[in-house]
Scaffold this motif. Sequence first.
Motif, short mmCIF file in Angstrom:
data_model
loop_
_atom_site.label_atom_id
_atom_site.label_comp_id
_atom_site.label_asym_id
_atom_site.label_seq_id
_atom_site.Cartn_x
_atom_site.Cartn_y
_atom_site.Cartn_z
N ARG A 112 0.81 -1.22 0.00
CA ARG A 112 0.00 0.00 0.00
C ARG A 112 0.84 1.27 0.00
N THR A 113 2.14 1.18 0.26
CA THR A 113 2.98 2.37 0.37
C THR A 113 3.52 2.77 -0.99
N CYS A 114 3.28 4.01 -1.36
CA CYS A 114 3.73 4.54 -2.66
C CYS A 114 5.23 4.84 -2.60
N PRO A 115 6.01 4.37 -3.57
CA PRO A 115 7.45 4.65 -3.57
C PRO A 115 7.77 6.10 -3.92
N GLU A 116 6.85 6.81 -4.55
CA GLU A 116 7.08 8.21 -4.94
C GLU A 116 6.88 9.15 -3.75
N CYS A 117 5.67 9.14 -3.16
CA CYS A 117 5.35 10.09 -2.09
C CYS A 117 5.54 9.50 -0.70
N LYS A 118 5.86 8.22 -0.60
CA LYS A 118 6.16 7.54 0.66
C LYS A 118 5.00 7.54 1.66
N ARG A 119 3.76 7.59 1.18
CA ARG A 119 2.64 7.55 2.11
C ARG A 119 1.78 6.32 1.85
N ASP A 120 1.02 5.92 2.88
CA ASP A 120 0.12 4.78 2.77
C ASP A 120 -1.10 5.25 1.98
N ALA A 121 -1.33 4.64 0.82
CA ALA A 121 -2.42 5.07 -0.04
C ALA A 121 -3.78 4.61 0.47
N GLY A 122 -3.81 3.60 1.34
CA GLY A 122 -5.08 3.10 1.84
C GLY A 122 -5.65 1.99 0.97
N TYR A 123 -4.97 1.65 -0.10
CA TYR A 123 -5.38 0.57 -0.99
C TYR A 123 -4.11 -0.04 -1.58
N VAL A 124 -4.22 -1.23 -2.12
CA VAL A 124 -3.08 -1.87 -2.75
C VAL A 124 -2.80 -1.15 -4.07
N LEU A 125 -1.56 -0.77 -4.26
CA LEU A 125 -1.18 -0.01 -5.46
C LEU A 125 -1.35 -0.85 -6.72
N PRO A 126 -1.85 -0.26 -7.79
CA PRO A 126 -1.96 -1.00 -9.05
C PRO A 126 -0.57 -1.40 -9.55
N ARG A 127 -0.42 -2.67 -9.90
CA ARG A 127 0.90 -3.15 -10.32
C ARG A 127 1.33 -2.53 -11.64
N HIS A 128 0.39 -2.22 -12.52
CA HIS A 128 0.79 -1.66 -13.81
C HIS A 128 1.28 -0.22 -13.68
N LEU A 129 0.91 0.47 -12.60
CA LEU A 129 1.41 1.82 -12.36
C LEU A 129 2.63 1.81 -11.45
N GLY A 130 2.57 1.02 -10.39
CA GLY A 130 3.67 0.97 -9.44
C GLY A 130 3.69 2.12 -8.46
N ILE A 131 2.77 3.07 -8.62
CA ILE A 131 2.67 4.22 -7.73
C ILE A 131 1.19 4.45 -7.43
N CYS A 132 0.90 5.34 -6.46
CA CYS A 132 -0.49 5.60 -6.12
C CYS A 132 -1.17 6.38 -7.25
N LEU A 133 -2.49 6.44 -7.21
CA LEU A 133 -3.25 7.09 -8.28
C LEU A 133 -3.00 8.59 -8.33
N ASP A 134 -2.78 9.22 -7.14
CA ASP A 134 -2.51 10.65 -7.12
C ASP A 134 -1.20 10.97 -7.84
N CYS A 135 -0.15 10.17 -7.53
CA CYS A 135 1.15 10.38 -8.19
C CYS A 135 1.04 10.08 -9.68
N ALA A 136 0.24 9.08 -10.04
CA ALA A 136 0.08 8.74 -11.46
C ALA A 136 -0.59 9.87 -12.22
N GLN A 137 -1.56 10.56 -11.57
CA GLN A 137 -2.21 11.69 -12.22
C GLN A 137 -1.24 12.84 -12.42
N GLU A 138 -0.38 13.08 -11.43
CA GLU A 138 0.62 14.15 -11.54
C GLU A 138 1.60 13.85 -12.67
N VAL A 139 2.02 12.60 -12.80
CA VAL A 139 2.96 12.23 -13.86
C VAL A 139 2.30 12.39 -15.22
N ALA A 140 1.01 12.04 -15.31
CA ALA A 140 0.29 12.10 -16.60
C ALA A 140 0.01 13.55 -17.01
N ALA A 141 -0.09 14.45 -16.05
CA ALA A 141 -0.45 15.85 -16.37
C ALA A 141 0.72 16.64 -16.89
#
Length: 126
Positions: free
Chosen positions: A97-126
């Motif tokens: 559940r811990t995101c390697p980018e922001c180092k916080r517990d996302a509260g859910y299991v991270l998607p394996r295809h992203l490897g990071i939490c959804l918030d960090c994935a949105q920032e990378v995509a933007a």
Amino acid sequence: MSRIRARFWDPTGDRYSIPTYPWQMAPPHLLTLRQLAARRLRPGGQGVQAQILWRSTRYGAPGVRAAYLYDVRFALPKRAATAAQLAALDKANAARRTCPECKRDAGYVLPRHLGICLDCAQEVAA
């Protein structure tokens, strides 16, 4: 008994090498793994005692399906997890559940295809 049910009726195991029953016609002392688990039991080292066969018309998986049966008389109670096993499981789940980018517990299991939490994935995509 219908022809389909008669096709799978082999309580002696002559045709299928283990005792075989049609759907919902197995003796009451023979249970599937899920039925054993519902009673908080495990097979306890015994092999498959019998099987249930039925014809499936399921889309994508037609044909004959099987469910394996275990004797409830030889089943043992499920083993309880030790405190060390539970602690190791909690640690493993926290790591998933811990995101390697922001180092916080996302509260859910991270998607394996992203490897990071959804918030960090949105920032990378933007």
